[in-house]
Write a protein that holds these residues in place. Sequence first.
Motif, PDB file in Angstrom:
ATOM      1  N   LYS A  81       8.211   5.094   0.575  1.00 45.97           N
ATOM      2  CA  LYS A  81       8.908   4.550  -0.600  1.00 45.97           C
ATOM      3  C   LYS A  81       9.546   5.656  -1.422  1.00 45.97           C
ATOM      4  O   LYS A  81      10.615   5.478  -2.003  1.00 45.97           O
ATOM      5  CB  LYS A  81       7.930   3.752  -1.465  1.00 45.97           C
ATOM      6  CG  LYS A  81       7.967   2.262  -1.265  1.00 45.97           C
ATOM      7  CD  LYS A  81       7.318   1.724  -0.034  1.00 45.97           C
ATOM      8  CE  LYS A  81       8.147   1.673   1.205  1.00 45.97           C
ATOM      9  NZ  LYS A  81       7.428   1.089   2.344  1.00 45.97           N
ATOM     10  N   ASP A 134      -6.279  -2.838   6.730  1.00 50.63           N
ATOM     11  CA  ASP A 134      -5.578  -2.899   8.020  1.00 50.63           C
ATOM     12  C   ASP A 134      -6.531  -3.101   9.194  1.00 50.63           C
ATOM     13  O   ASP A 134      -6.128  -3.629  10.236  1.00 50.63           O
ATOM     14  CB  ASP A 134      -4.806  -1.591   8.258  1.00 50.63           C
ATOM     15  CG  ASP A 134      -3.479  -1.573   7.519  1.00 50.63           C
ATOM     16  OD1 ASP A 134      -3.282  -2.435   6.646  1.00 50.63           O
ATOM     17  OD2 ASP A 134      -2.655  -0.695   7.823  1.00 50.63           O
ATOM     18  N   GLU A 192     -14.479   9.978   3.533  1.00 52.44           N
ATOM     19  CA  GLU A 192     -13.071  10.088   3.929  1.00 52.44           C
ATOM     20  C   GLU A 192     -12.926  11.327   4.813  1.00 52.44           C
ATOM     21  O   GLU A 192     -13.319  12.418   4.416  1.00 52.44           O
ATOM     22  CB  GLU A 192     -12.188  10.163   2.678  1.00 52.44           C
ATOM     23  CG  GLU A 192     -10.741  10.534   2.921  1.00 52.44           C
ATOM     24  CD  GLU A 192     -10.007   9.616   3.890  1.00 52.44           C
ATOM     25  OE1 GLU A 192      -9.940   8.405   3.635  1.00 52.44           O
ATOM     26  OE2 GLU A 192      -9.515  10.132   4.923  1.00 52.44           O
ATOM     27  N   THR A 197       2.790   3.931   2.910  1.00 53.06           N
ATOM     28  CA  THR A 197       3.535   3.304   1.821  1.00 53.06           C
ATOM     29  C   THR A 197       4.192   4.317   0.881  1.00 53.06           C
ATOM     30  O   THR A 197       5.409   4.272   0.670  1.00 53.06           O
ATOM     31  CB  THR A 197       2.574   2.439   0.971  1.00 53.06           C
ATOM     32  OG1 THR A 197       1.783   1.663   1.855  1.00 53.06           O
ATOM     33  CG2 THR A 197       3.321   1.541   0.032  1.00 53.06           C
TER      34      THR A 197
HETATM   35  C1  FAD Z   1       5.425   3.747   7.027  1.00 55.63           C
HETATM   36  C2  FAD Z   1       4.595   2.696   6.347  1.00 55.63           C
HETATM   37  C3  FAD Z   1       5.093   2.044   5.234  1.00 55.63           C
HETATM   38  C4  FAD Z   1       4.326   1.076   4.587  1.00 55.63           C
HETATM   39  N1  FAD Z   1       4.850   0.449   3.493  1.00 55.63           N
HETATM   40  C5  FAD Z   1       4.104  -0.470   2.822  1.00 55.63           C
HETATM   41  C6  FAD Z   1       4.603  -1.092   1.646  1.00 55.63           C
HETATM   42  O1  FAD Z   1       5.715  -0.823   1.221  1.00 55.63           O
HETATM   43  N2  FAD Z   1       3.820  -1.970   0.996  1.00 55.63           N
HETATM   44  C7  FAD Z   1       2.556  -2.282   1.434  1.00 55.63           C
HETATM   45  O2  FAD Z   1       1.879  -3.100   0.778  1.00 55.63           O
HETATM   46  N3  FAD Z   1       2.070  -1.730   2.570  1.00 55.63           N
HETATM   47  C8  FAD Z   1       2.804  -0.828   3.263  1.00 55.63           C
HETATM   48  N4  FAD Z   1       2.309  -0.232   4.389  1.00 55.63           N
HETATM   49  C9  FAD Z   1       0.985  -0.623   4.869  1.00 55.63           C
HETATM   50  C10 FAD Z   1      -0.112   0.055   4.064  1.00 55.63           C
HETATM   51  O3  FAD Z   1       0.072   1.457   4.067  1.00 55.63           O
HETATM   52  C11 FAD Z   1      -1.459  -0.299   4.679  1.00 55.63           C
HETATM   53  O4  FAD Z   1      -1.555  -1.705   4.752  1.00 55.63           O
HETATM   54  C12 FAD Z   1      -2.595   0.236   3.823  1.00 55.63           C
HETATM   55  O5  FAD Z   1      -2.561   1.635   3.775  1.00 55.63           O
HETATM   56  C13 FAD Z   1      -3.945  -0.211   4.409  1.00 55.63           C
HETATM   57  O6  FAD Z   1      -4.964   0.257   3.584  1.00 55.63           O
HETATM   58  P1  FAD Z   1      -6.401   0.550   4.172  1.00 55.63           P
HETATM   59  O7  FAD Z   1      -7.254   0.874   2.990  1.00 55.63           O
HETATM   60  O8  FAD Z   1      -6.815  -0.536   5.064  1.00 55.63           O
HETATM   61  O9  FAD Z   1      -6.240   1.828   5.106  1.00 55.63           O
HETATM   62  P2  FAD Z   1      -5.579   3.258   4.917  1.00 55.63           P
HETATM   63  O10 FAD Z   1      -4.703   3.343   3.731  1.00 55.63           O
HETATM   64  O11 FAD Z   1      -4.963   3.583   6.235  1.00 55.63           O
HETATM   65  O12 FAD Z   1      -6.819   4.218   4.681  1.00 55.63           O
HETATM   66  C14 FAD Z   1      -7.820   4.350   5.645  1.00 55.63           C
HETATM   67  C15 FAD Z   1      -8.518   5.686   5.444  1.00 55.63           C
HETATM   68  O13 FAD Z   1      -9.687   5.724   6.258  1.00 55.63           O
HETATM   69  C16 FAD Z   1      -9.863   7.046   6.733  1.00 55.63           C
HETATM   70  N5  FAD Z   1     -10.706   6.990   7.938  1.00 55.63           N
HETATM   71  C17 FAD Z   1     -10.453   6.350   9.106  1.00 55.63           C
HETATM   72  N6  FAD Z   1     -11.489   6.486   9.967  1.00 55.63           N
HETATM   73  C18 FAD Z   1     -12.425   7.251   9.322  1.00 55.63           C
HETATM   74  C19 FAD Z   1     -13.695   7.732   9.681  1.00 55.63           C
HETATM   75  N7  FAD Z   1     -14.237   7.465  10.873  1.00 55.63           N
HETATM   76  N8  FAD Z   1     -14.399   8.484   8.793  1.00 55.63           N
HETATM   77  C20 FAD Z   1     -13.862   8.777   7.564  1.00 55.63           C
HETATM   78  N9  FAD Z   1     -12.643   8.335   7.159  1.00 55.63           N
HETATM   79  C21 FAD Z   1     -11.935   7.569   8.033  1.00 55.63           C
HETATM   80  C22 FAD Z   1      -8.440   7.505   7.031  1.00 55.63           C
HETATM   81  O14 FAD Z   1      -8.359   8.925   7.019  1.00 55.63           O
HETATM   82  C23 FAD Z   1      -7.682   6.882   5.868  1.00 55.63           C
HETATM   83  O15 FAD Z   1      -7.590   7.801   4.798  1.00 55.63           O
HETATM   84  C24 FAD Z   1       3.043   0.749   5.063  1.00 55.63           C
HETATM   85  C25 FAD Z   1       2.528   1.410   6.184  1.00 55.63           C
HETATM   86  C26 FAD Z   1       3.293   2.375   6.823  1.00 55.63           C
HETATM   87  C27 FAD Z   1       2.714   3.081   8.013  1.00 55.63           C
END
Ligand code: FAD
Length: 478
Positions: free
Chosen positions: A66, A323, A48, A62
């Motif tokens: 929220k 995502d 991370e 999220t």
């Molecule tokens: C304002 C907002 C509100 C939201 N509200 C909701 C909601 O109410 N309900 C819901 O279900 N979803 C919601 N979402 C969407 C939700 O936050 C995302 O779908 C979710 O976080 C995706 O999870 P993830 O594990 O794919 O990525 P993330 O949670 O984005 O985590 C990815 C991680 O990877 C790390 N990373 C990236 N590249 C590298 C690298 N090269 N080396 C090391 N680390 C790296 C980043 O630092 C990050 O910590 C919301 C999003 C936003 C922006």
Amino acid sequence: MSKKKVENDAQQKAVQYDFDAIIIGSGPGGEGTSMELAKKQKRVAIIERYKDVGGGCTHWGTIPSKALRQSVSRLIEYNSNPLFRRHEKAKHLTFSDILKHAEAVIRKQVQLRSGFYDRNRVEHIVGEASFIDEHTLKVVKPDGSVEQITAEQIVIATGSHPYRPDDIDFSHPRVYDSDTILSLAHDPRSIIIYGAGVIGSEYASIFRGLGVKVDLINTRDRLLSFLDDEISDSLSYHLWNNGVVIRHGEQIERVEANDDSVIVHLESGKKMKADCLLWANGRTGNTADLNLANANLEADGRGQLKVNDQYQTSIENIYAVGDVIGYPSLASAAYDQGRLAASAMIDHRSTAKLISDIPTGIYTIPEISSVGRTEQELTEAKVPYEVGRAQFKHLARAQIANSLVGSLKILFHRDTKEILGIHCFGENAAEIIHIGQAIMQQKNGGNNIEYFVETTFNYPTMAEAFRVAALNGLNRLF
Ligand SMILES: Cc1cc2nc3c(=O)[nH]c(=O)nc-3n(C[C@H](O)[C@H](O)[C@H](O)COP(=O)(O)OP(=O)(O)OC[C@H]3O[C@@H](n4cnc5c(N)ncnc54)[C@H](O)[C@@H]3O)c2cc1C
């Protein structure tokens, strides 16, 4: 293959790689994957780039949004309740006030999630990961040192970030996106939100609830057009009724960021001025810094990776979840995708699948949630459906809670009585919907609207809306 040969292969791999699996990114996608793999005794590491685990979900998306919404919602409830307001003036909170609560929640979430990694012996490596080859990652640590680590399998769970057009100066102190808005240092009296998707609409509710003048610019013809029309119309009405100025079908021409204001010029010739701009139009997968080419991978124009039904990329030992693979881009789905990917990584051909009807929870004020098909979709598909409705204002619990705005709508097949869609608008909609979802997912005829009239609900509850709506719908049948 003989048992001896399998053991030898396993021993060889153990020698060959530092870990069985490395997950890049500690959001819900990465957490779901690593916990499942660790529970199956795999040697797992998570990389991370940010100092704390939790991902964009916990730190910028999220959870903070929220938590902000919760404070605003309680403020509105307090200010609109005559019991509290009789002797006192309306309470006023600023964005900085409510940020404190969000920060406290983030701290608790980080502590909780760090504990999961520790207890499951998942090694947490802080640093920026990129590919050297299909099994090797380069990690640049915060102190600048560089390490190489290898794994038999790698999972990309790097999430997404707000899309930023080149011609907008995001370094200007009055220009924000949904990540940087959490560092908003002043308390604006007006804000322009460009992009009326889920994030834009949620922040419009938050700022308006704080008494900020909000201009919400929608690039489409209606708000959240994937929702059932009645629900989308209700949201438009309530935002409008609360004073949000919504402009549909607009495109940005340019942004003029000044010392004392931001002016947004639209292609239609309109222009608007506010204390700051929140850009909430589109997100891009976090793949640009991964050196994907070194692993023979390529992202599409939106930075997203293609995967098969096992969450496997075109390279056999590399998987991707959350995502970074696009739709539905929800924390809820990302976590489950991670667990499913882990099963596929272990079994090589997993039959477990993500549910097809993923519920939608939208934390606007009022809240929205839905599962299944909309009236438009059913009409288009010529499905003979009927509608059952319950209005919150007719429920005892809603009257007690002074939470009169809202409704529940159940769409069901008029011949089989199968529930086809549920749409809820109002306080706690995202919780209420799960009662209906549980029935909708029953197999062998268990998905039937009659369940709600045959069962006994606690009284008074919001859940009772299901009984009222079911009776209303069944009474329409002839
Ligand atoms: C304002 C907002 C509100 C939201 N509200 C909701 C909601 O109410 N309900 C819901 O279900 N979803 C919601 N979402 C969407 C939700 O936050 C995302 O779908 C979710 O976080 C995706 O999870 P993830 O594990 O794919 O990525 P993330 O949670 O984005 O985590 C990815 C991680 O990877 C790390 N990373 C990236 N590249 C590298 C690298 N090269 N080396 C090391 N680390 C790296 C980043 O630092 C990050 O910590 C919301 C999003 C936003 C922006």
